[in-house]
Motif scaffolding. Structure first.
Motif, short mmCIF file in Angstrom:
data_model
loop_
_atom_site.label_atom_id
_atom_site.label_comp_id
_atom_site.label_asym_id
_atom_site.label_seq_id
_atom_site.Cartn_x
_atom_site.Cartn_y
_atom_site.Cartn_z
N ASN A 78 -43.59 37.09 37.49
CA ASN A 78 -42.42 37.03 38.36
C ASN A 78 -41.35 36.12 37.73
OD1 ASN A 78 -40.64 36.95 40.48
ND2 ASN A 78 -42.16 36.45 42.03
N GLN A 79 -41.78 34.98 37.26
CA GLN A 79 -40.88 34.03 36.63
C GLN A 79 -40.16 34.66 35.44
OE1 GLN A 79 -39.94 31.38 37.93
NE2 GLN A 79 -38.62 30.86 36.18
N LYS A 80 -40.93 35.40 34.64
CA LYS A 80 -40.35 36.09 33.48
C LYS A 80 -39.23 37.04 33.91
CE LYS A 80 -42.28 38.91 30.21
NZ LYS A 80 -43.41 39.61 29.53
N TYR A 81 -39.48 37.77 34.99
CA TYR A 81 -38.48 38.73 35.48
C TYR A 81 -37.28 38.04 36.11
CZ TYR A 81 -40.78 42.95 34.10
OH TYR A 81 -41.29 43.96 33.33
N ASN A 82 -37.50 36.88 36.74
CA ASN A 82 -36.35 36.14 37.28
C ASN A 82 -35.40 35.78 36.14
OD1 ASN A 82 -37.37 36.24 39.85
ND2 ASN A 82 -38.36 34.23 39.74
N GLU A 83 -35.97 35.32 35.04
CA GLU A 83 -35.13 34.95 33.89
C GLU A 83 -34.48 36.19 33.27
OE1 GLU A 83 -37.94 32.76 31.47
OE2 GLU A 83 -38.22 31.34 33.13
N PHE A 84 -35.24 37.27 33.23
CA PHE A 84 -34.74 38.53 32.67
C PHE A 84 -33.46 38.96 33.41
CE2 PHE A 84 -34.63 42.96 31.52
CZ PHE A 84 -35.35 43.07 30.34
N GLU A 87 -30.35 36.88 32.69
CA GLU A 87 -29.74 37.19 31.39
C GLU A 87 -29.12 38.59 31.34
OE1 GLU A 87 -31.31 36.82 27.10
OE2 GLU A 87 -32.65 35.59 28.35
N LEU A 88 -29.72 39.50 32.11
CA LEU A 88 -29.24 40.90 32.05
C LEU A 88 -27.97 41.12 32.86
CD1 LEU A 88 -30.04 43.85 31.07
CD2 LEU A 88 -31.06 44.13 33.34
N LEU A 89 -27.91 40.48 34.03
CA LEU A 89 -26.86 40.84 34.99
C LEU A 89 -25.91 39.67 35.23
CD1 LEU A 89 -29.29 42.66 37.41
CD2 LEU A 89 -27.60 43.77 35.94
N GLY A 92 -23.25 37.24 40.72
CA GLY A 92 -22.57 38.00 41.77
C GLY A 92 -23.44 39.12 42.30
N ASP A 93 -22.77 40.17 42.80
CA ASP A 93 -23.45 41.27 43.48
C ASP A 93 -24.57 41.92 42.69
OD1 ASP A 93 -22.05 41.09 45.72
OD2 ASP A 93 -20.96 43.02 45.51
N PHE A 94 -24.27 42.22 41.43
CA PHE A 94 -25.27 42.96 40.65
C PHE A 94 -26.50 42.10 40.38
CE2 PHE A 94 -21.33 45.26 39.65
CZ PHE A 94 -21.70 46.48 40.18
N ARG A 95 -26.26 40.81 40.10
CA ARG A 95 -27.41 39.94 39.89
C ARG A 95 -28.23 39.84 41.18
NH1 ARG A 95 -26.79 34.07 37.35
NH2 ARG A 95 -26.15 35.28 35.53
#
Ligand code: ASP
Ligand code: MG
Length: 448
Positions: A78-84, A87-89, A92-95
């Motif tokens: 989960n932590q890995k995806y939070n960071e992902f 960095e990806l988005l 704001g809204d999209f994040r």
């Protein structure tokens, strides 16, 4: 061939990207170097690299009812995806949308910790990786103003009672969705995941995203299937072992299937068959070097050419020596039936009048198989064997290739030779300790 698609999507390409190609936010963003949003295509994504392995581990803990260990693995992922997502988005809204998606999938995983966990739930756990990667990529495209349609693979990928993919089903269920979205060009979907004949979430086995791409290509009679990885196509020998290997520019479907099965890790072996049956060209391409030619797999086989050498380790050879075989019929059938009963596929086979040798790579039921084989006579088992497979056009054998193959490994003990099963390969069984030498020696003789 079953039902033919009503609309043939001959301008549609299927592009499959594996785990490393979506392995970091940076790599995910870079996909647009390859994906041209103005062209009609279905993009098939794997899970972010490492994710499916983590999900397998989580399931293993849950199957053992080790809830604490499962929870800490879930939290780490989960932590890995939070960071992902960060960095990806953009902020704001999209994040926020991305975070919501991640929360949704990980909350779901957490709820499984306290419920009954069976192989059915395990399949659902394994599906989360591709659901995450595709949804996050879809949101990323939106965040930079590129329209795309997210296709739920669970609505159109299906296996039947024999666990075989049902291509006509995919045609029937995917085509209406594509027809409804006629104005759109870019479609994103999950590799690997499907439903089984009970309608449960299932998958096409590890590495199955290639298979998804090929099945979709077949189902809509697409123009081409492209498998994007991090090597410039299939090589003519194992690049980890032999120096100076080269990408093969063209392979027939049969040659590609043989190579994929016997060692070339670049392509899921089963993914060749739907493409072959529905005559959809498959191209193996390199994400890191998008303009390299790669390997094109089609129906054509180049005459009189040796294409490639591959090897598969972890092979066990079994020799059954029986005087009852002499002049008897039905003997082989009875031998094969034992392997069939224990769901153990046979790779190579050679026979003499009083003995038969076979190889297997699945050994879970080996003890029981050997026990039953003892009814026929003596049984000899050799482990740590490798199959070395030379693929190319051996059809007329006017080139002396078979002799050259054998001559180049004359200093290596060979346990079995299989030639003539098809006209495009020779397989040799050797000790795994001799594999490196065999691959190098064959390479020098056949390609240098
Ligand atoms: N994610 C799945 C796996 O790791 C399917 C794939 O990547 O092809 O096996
Ligand atoms: Mg793969």
């Amino acid at each position: 061939m079953g039902l033919l698609p009503k609309t043939i999507y001959k301008t549609m390409r299927i592009l499959k990207f594996g785990g490393t190609s979506v392995g970091s936010p940076e790599r995910m963003k870079k996909l647009l170097d390859i994906i041209n949003p103005a062209e009609e295509q279905i993009v098939v994504l794997s899970a972010v690299s490492g994710t499916t392995n983590s999900l397998v581990e989580i399931s293993a803990k849950l199957l053992k009812e080790d809830k604490q260990a499962a929870l800490s693995l879930i939290n780490a992922l989960n932590q890995k995806y939070n960071e992902f997502v960060i960095e990806l988005l953009p902020e704001g809204d999209f994040r926020a949308q991305g975070q919501e998606v991640v929360n949704y999938h990980f909350n779901f995983l957490e709820t499984l910790v306290n419920d009954l966990f069976t192989p059915i739930e395990e399949k659902v756990v394994l599906a989360q990786g591709e659901l995450l990667s595709t949804t996050l990529y879809h949101i990323y495209l939106k965040s930079i103003g590129i329209p795309s349609v997210l296709l739920p693979a669970l609505d159109f990928m299906k296996t039947d009672e024999d666990n075989e993919p049902d291509v006509p089903y995919t045609t029937r269920h995917l085509q209406p969705i594509l027809d409804q979205n006629k104005g759109n060009k870019l479609f994103i979907t999950q590799g690997f995941i499907c439903r089984n004949s009970f309608g449960e979430v299932d998958n096409l086995r590890r590495g199955g995203s290639d298979y998804t791409a090929s099945l979709i290509g077949a189902a809509i009679l697409a123009e081409e299937v492209q498998i994007w990885t991090d090597i410039d196509g299939m090589h003519n020998n194992d690049p980890r072992i032999v120096k100076g290997t080269k990408p093969i520019s063209q392979l027939s479907f049969d040659e590609a299937a043989e190579l994929a099965y016997f060692g070339a890790k670049i392509l899921h072996p089963q993914s060749v068959f739907p493409a072959q049956k529905y005559k959809i060209p498959v191209r193996l391409l390199n994400t890191m070097e998008p303009t390299a030619a790669g390997t094109l797999i089609t129906n054509d086989s180049e005459k009189g050419k040796i294409k490639s050498i591959a090897a598969k380790d972890g092979i066990t050879a079994i020799k059954i020596h029986s005087s009852r075989m002499l002049l008897a019929y039905g003997f082989l059938r009875r031998v094969f039936e034992i392997f069939e009963r224990y769901k153990t596929p046979i790779d190579m086979i050679t026979t003499s009048e009083v003995a038969v040798s076979v190889t297997v790579d699945f050994t879970d039921n080996l003890d029981k198989i050997i026990e039953e084989l003892h009814d026929f006579g003596s049984v000899e088992v050799d482990t740590d064997q490798s199959i070395v497979c030379v693929v190319g056009d051996f059809s007329a054998e006017k080139h002396g290739y078979a002799a050259r193959v054998l001559d180049s490994i004359k200093h290596i003990p060979v346990r079995m030779i299989s030639y003539g099963g098809s006209s495009y390969n020779i397989s040799l069984l050797i000790n795994t300790t001799d594999k490196t030498e065999a691959l190098k020696s064959l390479h020098n003789r056949l390609f240098e």
